[in-house]
Design an enzyme around this catalytic site. Sequence first.
Site, short mmCIF file in Angstrom:
data_model
loop_
_atom_site.label_atom_id
_atom_site.label_comp_id
_atom_site.label_asym_id
_atom_site.label_seq_id
_atom_site.Cartn_x
_atom_site.Cartn_y
_atom_site.Cartn_z
N HIS A 174 0.86 -1.19 0.00
CA HIS A 174 0.00 0.00 0.00
C HIS A 174 0.90 1.24 0.00
CE1 HIS A 174 1.08 0.14 4.22
NE2 HIS A 174 0.57 -1.07 4.41
N GLY A 192 1.91 3.14 2.24
CA GLY A 192 2.94 3.16 3.29
C GLY A 192 4.22 2.49 2.81
N HIS A 193 4.07 1.31 2.23
CA HIS A 193 5.25 0.60 1.69
C HIS A 193 5.89 1.41 0.55
CE1 HIS A 193 2.67 -2.98 3.00
NE2 HIS A 193 3.77 -3.13 3.71
N VAL A 231 2.41 6.70 6.93
CA VAL A 231 1.50 7.17 5.89
C VAL A 231 0.08 6.80 6.31
CG1 VAL A 231 0.82 6.92 3.47
CG2 VAL A 231 3.25 6.94 4.10
N SER A 238 -2.32 0.05 6.48
CA SER A 238 -1.84 -1.26 6.92
C SER A 238 -2.45 -2.33 6.02
CB SER A 238 -2.26 -1.51 8.37
OG SER A 238 -2.13 -2.89 8.68
P1 AMP Z 1 4.74 -4.92 6.69
O1 AMP Z 1 4.53 -5.34 5.27
O2 AMP Z 1 3.48 -4.57 7.41
O3 AMP Z 1 5.62 -5.86 7.46
O4 AMP Z 1 5.53 -3.55 6.64
C1 AMP Z 1 6.75 -3.47 5.94
C2 AMP Z 1 7.39 -2.13 6.22
O5 AMP Z 1 6.50 -1.10 5.82
C3 AMP Z 1 7.66 -1.91 7.71
O6 AMP Z 1 8.90 -1.24 7.86
C4 AMP Z 1 6.50 -1.05 8.13
O7 AMP Z 1 6.77 -0.22 9.24
C5 AMP Z 1 6.29 -0.21 6.89
N1 AMP Z 1 4.94 0.32 6.87
C6 AMP Z 1 3.78 -0.39 6.98
N2 AMP Z 1 2.72 0.46 7.00
C7 AMP Z 1 3.22 1.71 6.91
C8 AMP Z 1 2.64 3.01 6.91
N3 AMP Z 1 1.33 3.21 7.00
N4 AMP Z 1 3.47 4.08 6.81
C9 AMP Z 1 4.82 3.90 6.74
N5 AMP Z 1 5.42 2.71 6.74
C10 AMP Z 1 4.64 1.63 6.83
#
Ligand code: AMP
Length: 279
Positions: A34, A36-37, A177, A186
Amino acid sequence: MKIFREPGKLQKWCRARKSAGKKIALVPTMGYLHEGHLSLIAEARRRKADEIVVSVFVNPVQFGPNEDYAKYPRDEKADLAKCRAAGATAVFFPTPSNMYLDRHSTYVVEEDLSKGLCGARRPGHFRGVCTVVAKLFNLAHPDFAVFGQKDYQQAQVVKRMVRDLNFDLDIVVAPIVREPSGLARSSRNTYLSASEREAALVLSRSLAALKAAASASPRPAKSALAKVAAAIEKAGLKVDYVECVDAETLENAKRVASGTCVLVAAYDGKTRLIDNVLI
Ligand code: AMP
């Protein structure tokens, strides 16, 4: 954009790029990408990485037995398209069996910052995170890796592991984000019904209100956190924790003041959501 599935092949390619003098960035994720990533990939581009390696791996070792490993959302095709559009130069899609060979028996355990918060509620979670992140560092040879503040404790634990074990790279932490509503983006938001999504707004709203109040003048943590917890429960979520900690040591703070971080975890129906603000 290169696509790797075999750890050895990624490692060989990254080693060659590094030898050619290229700056390598690593963005570790569990996929279902998404905004954020994508902001982490954008940060890697901003820092002028020549190669941006995005790993997409739902790491079984960081999930507890009663957690959502099996149903965690996955969409390889969409993730590839998003990585390409965002400017990744390589994507790593390993399988659990090629990341963890038969009789895998070596783990990385951080023993200080991992103890509280999510570490206390999800036993073994940060052992899984540290182990997979250490493996990814050894495979990708990154000059820097980008993590999100969304997982604040995770970023702190990884920074400590890098320091303690002399990994030769920098850790960059990018801001959270959010959706226009304020909800932190998320992959797990996909589990939420419309009414759960609406109820979830209490997390970002109560944290933002506390940040505004505490930035004007420090607040006693106990009453301020109780207020946040009450608002969350009133909205129909179940609080897992609401804590205010020193932003570096993650030790409990007595006052919500500059240099602290307020973190929440709460169940919205069956979905566990986390959010935080730095004061
Ligand atoms: P995940 O796929 O949930 O394990 O997240 C992978 C990376 O993306 C991690 O470093 C998370 O902190 C980051 N991440 C996930 N959601 C967000 C967000 N909303 N804003 C910024 N970084 C994010």
